[in-house]
Scaffold this active site. Structure first.
Site, PDB file in Angstrom:
ATOM      1  N   SER A 199       0.856  -1.183   0.000  1.00 52.81           N
ATOM      2  CA  SER A 199       0.000   0.000   0.000  1.00 52.81           C
ATOM      3  C   SER A 199       0.898   1.241   0.000  1.00 52.81           C
ATOM      4  O   SER A 199       1.795   1.355   0.831  1.00 52.81           O
ATOM      5  CB  SER A 199      -0.879  -0.023   1.239  1.00 52.81           C
ATOM      6  OG  SER A 199      -1.629   1.141   1.272  1.00 52.81           O
ATOM      7  N   GLY A 200       0.650   2.144  -0.935  1.00 57.85           N
ATOM      8  CA  GLY A 200       1.422   3.387  -1.016  1.00 57.85           C
ATOM      9  C   GLY A 200       2.657   3.261  -1.882  1.00 57.85           C
ATOM     10  O   GLY A 200       3.436   4.199  -1.984  1.00 57.85           O
ATOM     11  N   THR A 254      -1.610   2.629  -8.074  1.00 60.22           N
ATOM     12  CA  THR A 254      -2.690   3.365  -8.733  1.00 60.22           C
ATOM     13  C   THR A 254      -2.109   4.419  -9.663  1.00 60.22           C
ATOM     14  O   THR A 254      -2.562   4.580 -10.797  1.00 60.22           O
ATOM     15  CB  THR A 254      -3.594   4.014  -7.670  1.00 60.22           C
ATOM     16  OG1 THR A 254      -4.032   2.987  -6.816  1.00 60.22           O
ATOM     17  CG2 THR A 254      -4.764   4.697  -8.287  1.00 60.22           C
ATOM     18  N   ASN A 296      -1.063   5.625   3.113  1.00 63.25           N
ATOM     19  CA  ASN A 296      -1.237   6.271   1.809  1.00 63.25           C
ATOM     20  C   ASN A 296      -2.396   7.250   1.916  1.00 63.25           C
ATOM     21  O   ASN A 296      -3.478   6.890   2.380  1.00 63.25           O
ATOM     22  CB  ASN A 296      -1.538   5.173   0.770  1.00 63.25           C
ATOM     23  CG  ASN A 296      -1.660   5.736  -0.629  1.00 63.25           C
ATOM     24  OD1 ASN A 296      -1.614   6.961  -0.817  1.00 63.25           O
ATOM     25  ND2 ASN A 296      -1.814   4.863  -1.590  1.00 63.25           N
ATOM     26  N   SER A 313      -5.339   5.848  -0.598  1.00 67.24           N
ATOM     27  CA  SER A 313      -5.214   4.393  -0.668  1.00 67.24           C
ATOM     28  C   SER A 313      -6.450   3.775  -1.306  1.00 67.24           C
ATOM     29  O   SER A 313      -7.581   4.109  -0.962  1.00 67.24           O
ATOM     30  CB  SER A 313      -5.037   3.855   0.747  1.00 67.24           C
ATOM     31  OG  SER A 313      -4.871   2.472   0.691  1.00 67.24           O
ATOM     32  N   SER A 314      -6.224   2.871  -2.260  1.00 71.50           N
ATOM     33  CA  SER A 314      -7.364   2.206  -2.904  1.00 71.50           C
ATOM     34  C   SER A 314      -7.929   1.214  -1.900  1.00 71.50           C
ATOM     35  O   SER A 314      -7.193   0.375  -1.395  1.00 71.50           O
ATOM     36  CB  SER A 314      -6.904   1.445  -4.141  1.00 71.50           C
ATOM     37  OG  SER A 314      -6.085   2.255  -4.927  1.00 71.50           O
ATOM     38  N   GLY A 316      -2.819  -2.861  -2.078  1.00 71.48           N
ATOM     39  CA  GLY A 316      -1.530  -3.478  -1.805  1.00 71.48           C
ATOM     40  C   GLY A 316      -1.519  -4.219  -0.489  1.00 71.48           C
ATOM     41  O   GLY A 316      -2.343  -3.994   0.399  1.00 71.48           O
ATOM     42  N   GLU A 363      -0.995  -5.201   3.113  1.00 72.76           N
ATOM     43  CA  GLU A 363      -0.878  -4.290   4.243  1.00 72.76           C
ATOM     44  C   GLU A 363      -0.872  -5.016   5.582  1.00 72.76           C
ATOM     45  O   GLU A 363      -1.525  -6.026   5.770  1.00 72.76           O
ATOM     46  CB  GLU A 363      -1.936  -3.185   4.203  1.00 72.76           C
ATOM     47  CG  GLU A 363      -3.346  -3.604   4.355  1.00 72.76           C
ATOM     48  CD  GLU A 363      -4.282  -2.395   4.177  1.00 72.76           C
ATOM     49  OE1 GLU A 363      -3.841  -1.292   3.840  1.00 72.76           O
ATOM     50  OE2 GLU A 363      -5.482  -2.595   4.386  1.00 72.76           O
TER      51      GLU A 363
HETATM   52  N1  LIG Z   1       5.165   8.136 -10.178  1.00 70.74           N
HETATM   53  C1  LIG Z   1       4.865   8.923  -9.152  1.00 70.74           C
HETATM   54  N2  LIG Z   1       5.217  10.210  -9.150  1.00 70.74           N
HETATM   55  C2  LIG Z   1       4.939  10.998  -8.110  1.00 70.74           C
HETATM   56  N3  LIG Z   1       4.245  10.596  -7.015  1.00 70.74           N
HETATM   57  C3  LIG Z   1       3.859   9.323  -6.963  1.00 70.74           C
HETATM   58  C4  LIG Z   1       4.127   8.419  -8.013  1.00 70.74           C
HETATM   59  N4  LIG Z   1       3.614   7.232  -7.667  1.00 70.74           N
HETATM   60  C5  LIG Z   1       3.044   7.381  -6.455  1.00 70.74           C
HETATM   61  N5  LIG Z   1       3.175   8.644  -6.027  1.00 70.74           N
HETATM   62  C6  LIG Z   1       2.693   9.209  -4.742  1.00 70.74           C
HETATM   63  O1  LIG Z   1       2.434   8.167  -3.862  1.00 70.74           O
HETATM   64  C7  LIG Z   1       1.098   8.152  -3.419  1.00 70.74           C
HETATM   65  C8  LIG Z   1       0.581   6.744  -3.273  1.00 70.74           C
HETATM   66  O2  LIG Z   1       0.523   6.108  -4.525  1.00 70.74           O
HETATM   67  P1  LIG Z   1      -0.669   5.157  -4.939  1.00 70.74           P
HETATM   68  O3  LIG Z   1      -1.948   5.685  -4.495  1.00 70.74           O
HETATM   69  O4  LIG Z   1      -0.488   4.859  -6.357  1.00 70.74           O
HETATM   70  O5  LIG Z   1      -0.324   3.884  -4.071  1.00 70.74           O
HETATM   71  P2  LIG Z   1      -0.955   2.454  -4.174  1.00 70.74           P
HETATM   72  O6  LIG Z   1       0.159   1.516  -4.444  1.00 70.74           O
HETATM   73  O7  LIG Z   1      -2.063   2.444  -5.124  1.00 70.74           O
HETATM   74  O8  LIG Z   1      -1.455   2.190  -2.701  1.00 70.74           O
HETATM   75  P3  LIG Z   1      -2.761   1.420  -2.209  1.00 70.74           P
HETATM   76  O9  LIG Z   1      -2.465   0.001  -2.265  1.00 70.74           O
HETATM   77  O10 LIG Z   1      -2.915   1.911  -0.831  1.00 70.74           O
HETATM   78  O11 LIG Z   1      -3.853   1.833  -3.097  1.00 70.74           O
HETATM   79  C9  LIG Z   1       0.362   8.934  -4.463  1.00 70.74           C
HETATM   80  O12 LIG Z   1      -0.734   9.558  -3.902  1.00 70.74           O
HETATM   81  C10 LIG Z   1       1.402   9.936  -4.914  1.00 70.74           C
HETATM   82  O13 LIG Z   1       1.429  11.038  -4.063  1.00 70.74           O
HETATM   83 MG   LIG Z   2      -4.006   2.294  -5.016  1.00 67.53          MG
END
Ligand SMILES: Nc1ncnc2c1ncn2[C@@H]1O[C@H](COP(=O)(O)OP(=O)(O)OP(=O)(O)O)[C@@H](O)[C@H]1O
Ligand SMILES: [Mg+2]
Length: 1109
Positions: free
Chosen positions: A110-111, A115, A160, A163-164, A390, A392
């Protein structure tokens, strides 16, 4: 020069190594150092062969610009530095050009940035695929589905800020050209427990905060919400605002996205109504109330919130209230109703809120799918993008059913990664008979089995427990686990008798622990049974089904009493297991592309690279093993047939046709091309190429050869084209030359011909002129002879005429002289008789003749029969003067009579009235002349037709002679007020113009006098008999445009009814009785200030002045 700068390999300007396969020496430290070095230089992407490792930079890097998209477009995977765009491009091109369905698997904690990565992939594909209005709309809808789902399905967690809280798999569908046609989204188990309760430091789903911050006052009022987070029990207060997140502007983005995706206004409205209802449900509170039978019953504390929810959702308040206090259990034909205690009521409330929200979420996904569905039935190529919650782990054993499900899903994804990269790859080498040293890796299939095994898996145990009769609690479930799983390597618990963990105090008694591929996770069993059952009391679903709200009704189909299904619905766990299994099956049919996201630190901060954290992730993701397998293996493989088909043009023996086995063809081909032997191996059915560079070389050669072939084809085509053109031109030249020759000969001939004609015409002209001259001479000679003869004959004739005339004159003179002589003789004889009679006779005759002429002429000059025609012919003779006048008088009387004879009785009445008006007002009232031309209509208001006056019409049952709006002059200030004036056979009535209620009614006998001025105004006073009932309020002072008609009609009606003449006083000053006092109304000459409208002013107690312009 510019071309020199273009990168042709990822090795150019490389920081560390771009592809871990090239890492030397390969061990964990060098692996992490390489990642760190690259991360410190803003290189967040690194390859392991075709797998992309992505490290979350936690800040926006300038590497996603349209220029970057162009840079990566149509370039080979290893040509440029590692980037998520390179992977997206590779996947898209192999989908478009090689017809292989793709899936992009994004994994990580997660994070870690899954996404964001999925959005980058989608936006890259959208940018490089086809364009056009229709395609752009499809793209836009696909992209805009993200903000909608994120608003409803994402939340701030400690890991996050976005977070999804649901899993998402999206299939993007393309046509054969690679243009997007549409998509299908599948969602996996939303973490709905968040709706009613959030862990410390976390928030509820974004949408709740977005509505309260971003909706207009008016919209909030419509949803019966207040802009205050603290008003709502379901919104945890400790982190209602998230740094760097503007909920209000996100709300606008979501609404806009909903519109683009195709939500109708009423659908959006319904969605927000449901959201508002969920929020308000949290505010319903219960209190215990003792009942006669000693049991406690719950009662709603404050029904206001309930009332508002019911108004918002169209649910009958009493039905919902009952559903919160009773529970009906149906068994076969019997229905038993039991009361709910306070705890049960809260449970029911929360269950309803969770169900409403999670069903709404699924509905949103279905609705978006409806919009983005591909419109054609043609075969589609598919690119799937998987972005799932992700892995967690919460500290302090806060992990519950949701984390268990999320982690199970991640376990399965790791499994498929292992299957497709590590296991499958190694197995393939063995299958194909390629020399191979096996590489050890951890296979997590055993953990998957612990969870999903149909007999002994944890999910199966849970289901069994849920379906078992008797008392079922979370503890009994744990007991069962302890019995069945105690010996499993990856299962830990303190309760089982022979447990290895009996003394492990870090493991509480109410917990069990699983060693996941990504680490140990301690699960608290509390709530597992409930959450798996996902029970919603039937009374509640029935209450929802009864709602007068189409969306809510549709969300609870099982509430329909006609469709009662006594069978238990499948449990949450088994549903999830089934959908994950389908997903895995689906992914296996596609060509996988991996993005493995890594989280550099736990602080959500840029520039921090926590080596221990990264190391942990690298280990459990099996990345090192991944590199080893890649390094030992071959970069590329392909069955012999397609390989030969693709490269056969590179060798004379295989081009254009190879007759023989494909393998032999490939051997010949590779030998011919001089590829070093260590670069490839021949498998049983496939050729294996060790290095991507070899493949690129082949591709380049192929490209070059294709270009040569294209040149050859072009050469032949051009030759053929030029030859046919030349032949055509030659043929044309012959035709043109023949035409030209013909044309020039024709011209020459024409010239000769016209010269001959000219010469010929000159000669002919000369000859003709000569002949003409001769003929003219001859003719003139003839004419001269004729003239001379004529002159001679003329002279002869005139001489003879003169002689004859002389003779005739002599004869006439003789006759005249004779006649005079005879006359003289007769006159002398008869003179004495004539003088006595002839004079008188001639006079009479002449007179008679003149009269006759006079009358005959008159007959023709008669004027018209119109009585107002003033014409009369002029007198011809003076002696006929009196006759002429008399005749005029008689004629006028006669035609008047004729005119009168045509009148009907009604017209006679009108003229009588007009006559009466003339007698009354002519030369007395200045208004009179203007009224002469206006017909008296009487009923100006159509009392009987107009429904507005129905009341008035009912009150007056006599015939209405006058119905007209008049102005009644207020006694106090002289201002006018509109009244309806009615005159009937016996009464005068005044009624209110708007309502039609009768204000005063005066019998005609009580009207004594009508007064008015001599001027051009419509004021008049109706004087009433002193002492009569009507007179108590005083006389009426009114004004009307039809004063003359009204006074006349009033006069006539009074006369016919009371046989008394109504006194009409015309004077510029008269007295009017107002209540007690008499007031003098005086008419004076006023200014033209107000136009032609007279103005009325109260001067003092005794005087009312009317200024007439
Ligand atoms: N390529 C990137 N460039 C800049 N910031 C990023 C990038 N990827 C992720 N982030 C930052 O990290 C944060 C978390 O990313 P994201 O929401 O994609 O995580 P996730 O893997 O989907 O987590 P979860 O499993 O909780 O959904 C985003 O809100 C953003 O601020
Ligand atoms: Mg996500």
């Amino acid at each position: 020069m510019a071309k020199m700068e273009v990168k042709t390999s990822l090795l150019d300007d490389m920081i560390g190594v771009g592809d871990m396969v090239l890492l030397e020496p390969l061990n964990e430290d060098s692996f992490i150092n390489n990642l760190k070095k690259r991360f410190d230089h803003n290189e967040v992407y690194t390859y392991i062969g075709s797998v992309v490792i992505s490290i979350n930079p936690y800040r926006s890097l300038p590497i996603y610009t349209p220029e970057k998209v162009e840079e990566y477009r149509n370039r080979n995977f290893y040509e440029l530095s590692p980037h998520i765009f390179a992977l997206s491009d590779e996947a898209y091109r192999s989908l478009r050009d090689q017809d292989k369905d793709q899936c992009i698997l994004i994994t990580g904690e997660s994070g870690a940035g899954k996404t964001e990565a999925s959005k980058l992939v989608m936006s890259y594909v959208a940018a490089v695929c086809g364009k056009g209005a229709e395609v752009n709309q499809v793209k836009e809808q696909l992209l805009q589905s993200n903000p909608v789902l994120e608003a409803f399905g994402n939340a701030k967690t400690v890991r996050n800020d976005n977070s999804s809280r649901f899993g998402k798999y999206m299939d993007i569908e393309f046509d054969f050209k690679g243009d997007p046609l549409g998509g299908v989204i599948s969602n996996y188990l939303l973490e709905k427990s968040r709706v009613v309760k959030q862990p410390r430091g976390e928030r509820n789903f974004h949408i709740f905060y977005q509505i309260l911050s971003g909706a207009s006052e008016e919209f909030l009022c419509k949803l019966k919400l207040e802009r205050d987070f603290s008003r709502y029990n379901y919104l945890g207060l400790d982190s209602a605002r998230v740094n760097g997140v503007d909920d209000a502007s996100n709300f606008r983005t979501v609404r806009n996205a909903m519109q683009i995706v195709g939500f109708m206004d009423h659908e959006t409205q319904s969605v927000f109504e449901v959201v508002a209802a969920v929020l308000k449900l949290g505010n319903i509170e219960f209190k215990p109330e003792s009942r006669a039978n000693g049991l406690d019953e719950s009662k709603i504390k404050d029904k206001n919130e309930l009332k508002e929810i019911c108004e918002l959702t169209g649910i009958d308040q009493s039905v919902l209230e009952r559903a919160f206090s009773f529970r009906t259990v149906e068994a076969k034909q019997e229905k038993v109703s039991t009361t709910l205690n306070v705890a049960q009521a809260y449970y029911a409330r929360d269950a309803l809120a969770k169900n409403l929200y999670s069903r709404l979420f699924s509905w949103l996904v279905t609705r978006i799918n409806e919009s983005i569905k591909a419109q054609t039935k043609v075969r589609k190529k598919v690119m799937g993008v998987l972005d799932i919650y992700g892995f967690e782990i919460f500290e302090n054993a806060d992990n519950s059913f949701e984390q268990f499900i999320i982690n199970y899903c991640n376990e399965k994804l790791q499994q498929i990664f292992i299957e497709l990269t590590l296991k499958e790859e190694q197995e393939e080498y063995i299958r194909e008979g390629i020399e191979w040293t096996h590489i050890e890796y951890f296979n997590n299939a055993i953990i998957c089995d612990l969870i999903e095994n149909n007999q002994t898996g944890i999910l199966a145990m849970l289901d069994e427990e849920c379906l078992r009769p008797g008392t079922v609690t979370d503890e009994t479930f744990l007991e069962k686990l302890n019995q069945v799983c105690a010996t499993h390597q990856h299962f830990e618990s303190r309760m089982s008798k022979c447990s290895r963990f009996l003394n492990d105090t870090s493991l509480p008694h109410s917990c069990f622990r699983i060693q996941h591929y990504a680490g140990k996770v301690m699960y608290q069993v509390e709530g597992f049974v409930d959450k798996n059952n996902d029970l919603l009391y039937r009374d509640l679903s029935q209450a929802m089904w009864k709602a007068n709200h189409s969306l809510i009704k549709a969300l609870f189909p099982e509430g329909n009493p006609a469709k009662i299904n006594l069978k238990r619905p499948p449990t949450a766990g088994s549903q999830f297991k089934a959908s994950v299994a389908t997903l895995m099956k689906n992914l296996q049919t596609k060509n996988p592309n991996y993005i493995r996201c890594i989280k550099p630190n736990d602080k959500k901060a840029a520039h921090i690279f926590n080596e221990a954290l990264v190391c942990h992730q690298i280990r459990y993701l099996g990345l090192l093993e991944n590199v080893r397998v890649r390094r030992a293996g071959y970069a590329f493989r392909q069955p012999y047939e397609p390989c030969l088909e693709r490269y056969k043009m590179l060798c004379k023996q295989t081009w254009p046709h190879w007759r023989g086995p494909a393998r032999a063809g490939v051997e010949v081909l590779f030998n011919e091309l001089g590829i070093p032997e260590e670069e490839f191996s021949f498998g049983r059915s496939k050729i294996f190429i060790r290095n991507p560079r070899t493949l690129f070389k082949l591709e380049d050669l192929r490209k070059q050869r294709l270009e040569d072939l294209a040149t050859l084809i072009e050469k032949i085509y051009r030759g053929w084209k030029c030859r046919t053109r030349f032949l055509l031109m030659k043929k044309c030249q012959v035709v043109i030359a023949s035409w030209y020759r013909r044309y020039s000969q024709q011209k020459k001939y024409q010239k000769i011909k016209s010269s001959a004609i000219t010469v010929q015409s000159y000669i002919r002209g000369w000859k003709a002129r000569k002949l003409l001259r001769e003929l003219k001479h001859l003719k003139r000679c003839n004419e001269a002879a004729t003239v001379i003869a004529a002159y001679w004959h003329g002279t002869q004739a005139r001489r003879e005429l003169k002689r004859l005339k002389e003779e005739a004159r002599r004869k006439h003179a003789v006759a005249v002289i004779w006649a005079f002589w005879l006359g003289l003789k007769v006159r002398r004889e008869y003179r004495k008789f004539f003088r006595a009679n002839a004079g008188r006779k001639i006079y009479e005759f002449t007179l008679q003749r003149l009269m006759q002429k006079y009358f005959l002429e008159m007959k023709n000059k008669m004027p018209s029969l119109s009585p107002i025609d003033k014409n009369w012919p002029a007198r011809p003779y003076l002696f006929l003067d009196s006759t002429h006048k008399e005749l005029k008088r008689i004629f006028h009387l006669w035609r008047c009579k004729k005119y009168r004879d045509q009148f009907t009785d009604q017209q006679k009445l009108i003229y009588e009235e007009k006559l009466e008006a003339s007698e009354l007002f002519k030369d007395k009232k200045a208004l009179y002349p203007a009224s002469v031309g206006q017909p008296f209509q009487g009923a100006y208001l159509e009392i009987s037709e107009n429904p507005k006056y129905k009341k008035l019409k009912d009150a007056v049952d006599e015939k209405i002679i006058i119905a007209e709006v008049v102005n009644k002059i207020n006694r106090a200030n002289g201002k006018a007020a509109s009244r309806i004036f009615l005159l009937t056979k016996n009464n005068v009535l005044l009624a209110d113009q708007k309502s039609g209620t009768i204000k005063s009614e005066v019998p005609l006998g009580d009207v004594t006098k009508v007064s008015m001025s001599s001027q051009n105004d419509g004021f008049f006073a109706v004087h009433l008999k002193e002492g009569s009932e009507a007179a108590s309020k005083g006389d009426f002072l009114l004004s009307s445009d039809h004063l003359i008609e009204m006074a006349t009609k009033l006069y006539r009606t009074t006369l016919s009814q009371t046989k008394q003449k109504l006194n009409i006083e015309i004077s510029d000053e008269f007295l009017v009785q107002f209540k007690q006092d008499k007031v003098c109304v005086k008419f004076i000459q006023g200014s033209q200030k107000n136009g032609n409208i007279p103005t009325c002013k109260r001067k003092n107690n005794r005087l009312l002045e009317v200024a007439v312009p």
